[in-house]
Design a protein around this motif. Sequence first.
Motif, short mmCIF file in Angstrom:
data_model
loop_
_atom_site.label_atom_id
_atom_site.label_comp_id
_atom_site.label_asym_id
_atom_site.label_seq_id
_atom_site.Cartn_x
_atom_site.Cartn_y
_atom_site.Cartn_z
N ASP B 41 52.60 -64.28 -36.94
CA ASP B 41 52.48 -65.52 -35.65
C ASP B 41 51.37 -63.95 -33.78
N VAL B 42 51.59 -64.81 -33.68
CA VAL B 42 50.31 -63.63 -32.59
C VAL B 42 49.60 -64.23 -30.90
N ALA B 43 50.00 -63.46 -30.63
CA ALA B 43 49.21 -63.94 -28.38
C ALA B 43 48.09 -63.09 -28.14
N VAL B 44 46.74 -63.86 -28.25
CA VAL B 44 45.97 -63.05 -27.75
C VAL B 44 45.72 -63.27 -26.77
N ARG B 45 45.45 -62.34 -26.18
CA ARG B 45 44.38 -62.26 -24.56
C ARG B 45 43.03 -61.60 -24.07
N THR B 46 42.33 -62.11 -23.98
CA THR B 46 41.12 -61.20 -23.41
C THR B 46 41.37 -60.72 -22.13
N LEU B 47 40.80 -59.01 -22.46
CA LEU B 47 41.53 -57.93 -21.73
C LEU B 47 39.36 -58.55 -20.45
N MET B 48 38.62 -57.83 -21.38
CA MET B 48 37.41 -57.77 -21.15
C MET B 48 36.41 -58.02 -22.31
N MET B 49 35.44 -58.24 -22.29
CA MET B 49 34.29 -58.63 -22.99
C MET B 49 33.16 -57.65 -22.64
N VAL B 50 32.86 -56.60 -23.01
CA VAL B 50 32.19 -55.65 -22.73
C VAL B 50 31.82 -54.71 -23.94
N ASP B 51 30.56 -54.39 -24.90
CA ASP B 51 30.21 -53.55 -24.89
C ASP B 51 31.13 -52.22 -24.77
N SER B 52 31.84 -50.73 -26.17
CA SER B 52 32.06 -50.30 -25.49
C SER B 52 31.66 -48.71 -25.12
N LEU B 53 30.43 -48.73 -25.11
CA LEU B 53 29.86 -47.37 -24.45
C LEU B 53 28.99 -48.01 -23.07
N ASP B 54 29.94 -49.05 -22.38
CA ASP B 54 29.73 -49.35 -20.65
C ASP B 54 31.12 -49.31 -20.20
N MET B 55 32.15 -49.12 -21.47
CA MET B 55 33.57 -48.85 -20.68
C MET B 55 34.01 -47.93 -19.73
N THR B 56 34.56 -48.46 -18.90
CA THR B 56 34.95 -47.41 -17.77
C THR B 56 36.37 -47.12 -18.06
N ASP B 57 36.70 -45.65 -17.29
CA ASP B 57 38.55 -45.27 -16.87
C ASP B 57 38.86 -46.58 -15.83
N ALA B 58 38.28 -47.37 -15.78
CA ALA B 58 39.13 -48.87 -14.75
C ALA B 58 39.42 -49.31 -15.47
N ASP B 59 38.38 -50.20 -16.75
CA ASP B 59 38.36 -50.74 -17.96
C ASP B 59 39.52 -50.26 -18.95
N ARG B 60 40.12 -48.64 -19.30
CA ARG B 60 40.58 -48.30 -19.85
C ARG B 60 42.64 -48.18 -19.00
N ALA B 61 42.14 -47.58 -17.71
CA ALA B 61 43.60 -48.19 -16.67
C ALA B 61 44.36 -49.63 -17.73
N VAL B 62 42.84 -50.48 -17.32
CA VAL B 62 43.96 -52.06 -17.15
C VAL B 62 44.20 -52.15 -18.52
N ILE B 63 43.62 -51.78 -19.78
CA ILE B 63 44.00 -51.52 -20.93
C ILE B 63 45.70 -51.56 -21.14
N VAL B 64 45.67 -50.05 -20.80
CA VAL B 64 46.86 -49.17 -20.78
C VAL B 64 47.78 -49.84 -20.36
#
Lengths: 160, 160, 160, 160
Positions: B41-64
């Motif tokens: 039983d899962v629920a899928v949500r796309t938060l972003m669609m980036v190469d992890s080398l391009d991931m910023t601190d702001a992106d990580r804050a969104v994930i957290v």
Amino acid sequence: MIRIFVTGGTFDKTYDEIRGALSFGDTHLPEMLRLGRSRVDVAVRTLMMVDSLDMTDADRAVIVRNCVECAESRIVITHGTDTMVETAHAIAAGVVGKTVVLTGAMIPYAFGSSDGLFNLGSALTFAQVLPPGVYIAMNGQHFHWDRVRKNRDTGVFEPL
Amino acid sequence: MIRIFVTGGTFDKTYDEIRGALSFGDTHLPEMLRLGRSRVDVAVRTLMMVDSLDMTDADRAVIVRNCVECAESRIVITHGTDTMVETAHAIAAGVVGKTVVLTGAMIPYAFGSSDGLFNLGSALTFAQVLPPGVYIAMNGQHFHWDRVRKNRDTGVFEPL
Amino acid sequence: MIRIFVTGGTFDKTYDEIRGALSFGDTHLPEMLRLGRSRVDVAVRTLMMVDSLDMTDADRAVIVRNCVECAESRIVITHGTDTMVETAHAIAAGVVGKTVVLTGAMIPYAFGSSDGLFNLGSALTFAQVLPPGVYIAMNGQHFHWDRVRKNRDTGVFEPL
Amino acid sequence: MIRIFVTGGTFDKTYDEIRGALSFGDTHLPEMLRLGRSRVDVAVRTLMMVDSLDMTDADRAVIVRNCVECAESRIVITHGTDTMVETAHAIAAGVVGKTVVLTGAMIPYAFGSSDGLFNLGSALTFAQVLPPGVYIAMNGQHFHWDRVRKNRDTGVFEPL
């Protein structure tokens, strides 16, 4: 280390192009582990290569004896889905103190669209973390051996 | 229920045939769950669609923030492998009382020979059984967030 | 016998899992011929392994010279689609009395969903039956070298 | 325009996951044409969906009548390999002034490693360029209907 016993089943069916029919050749397990880039420490042994509808009590005795006699306490068994529950019962009656996880596939790995690789990743993981007991791992789920049945109409494993 | 957050990475790279280059389109997660015949039983949500080398601190804050705010206590995150450990550290610092499993792939799923399906089966399984904490699940193995690094030369996750 | 010259292009792009980028390794031609169960008598030679956007006049001179000097009068060339027409013009200017068929792919063969195998079957067939001349074979169609262009917006070869 | 008649054969065998056996469902032809990015003008019609070992004289009469009655003068027929030569004979006896190319596959398309896409590219190409007559196109080669047999031991079509 995890011991993997191969017994056949849909997992390993291939297409015999001379006869135009399904058949069993060598197991695809090593190729699947390579494709999945598995770094789990495993030892693979093929016990038999049969459709689980053709599996006999003598075959099940071979599986149980191998589970008992192998040095590893964590075991994954690839198995046809039709009689997977029956084999789980035989193992539960004969093996103590080991974590045994049976898994299989609804579509042969040799087909491009198999659920086998997903199930293998799941089964190897359950085998690492579950306490001693006999389990069936299919569809990302796991079931205790005496609380599951395969619904032959839908092809799905269901809790009892 | 398990929450799946999609952030991109090799998992979801596709081939843009007009530009002749790798790119990101829609996530392949639903197709992979279907192929694996997952009944988790899962629920899928796309938060972003980036190469992890391009991931910023702001992106990580969104994930957290999404990990904190979602109702589910068991979470799988698909993520590029290059900075997966860095994101795991950010989650460990900001999320408590939840089981969070990061996973990824070395080969895009859209290629025929991806390790993604194996890793997805493994990650969904670890997420069901591991106690609260932040983990990386790759190659059928799992690592605690502060005891792993990616070896950039070999492409392999190693224990610290 | 048909001579096959490999020059690279999308046909032969692979995914470099360490760099996370597209690259060129060995050609997939022998594997594709095996997969297609081809029994056409062929000799394969790799002349270069480049993205056709990077192909120089010197590279084209190499291709032309090989077409002229090889013993075979029927030739298939695998080539990136972006400058395939330009190379066809160079061959038409330098090679006489031979049937030369250029082909390629929009999706790398290493991806599961390539048009490459279809195009290879078609190009090998055109090379067997067309009279001397220089042709482009894509999408099951063939075009005379001076009556075709690639539409960069749609990725499709169109008649002039 | 090229007419494509579908009759079944290995080309279109699929795996029935409930019964654990090979079966016929809908034809994969449209999907294969899409995968191959074919831009050949075709019209597809399924005449039957049978293993060619089960094909009867009445079935062959249906194929012949459709070849005669269709508006197109260029025809590709997908067919099981075991009795492909027999059907070619029936067509040669009943159809005049048309180019008819029979093709098939040794491995089902639904398997990841089929020769079907290669054969389809080749057959569609032969159908465009060969003069009226009845031909078998397999392995990138073509044979006149009365100068070929299938070697049942090797699975290969050989010249008579």
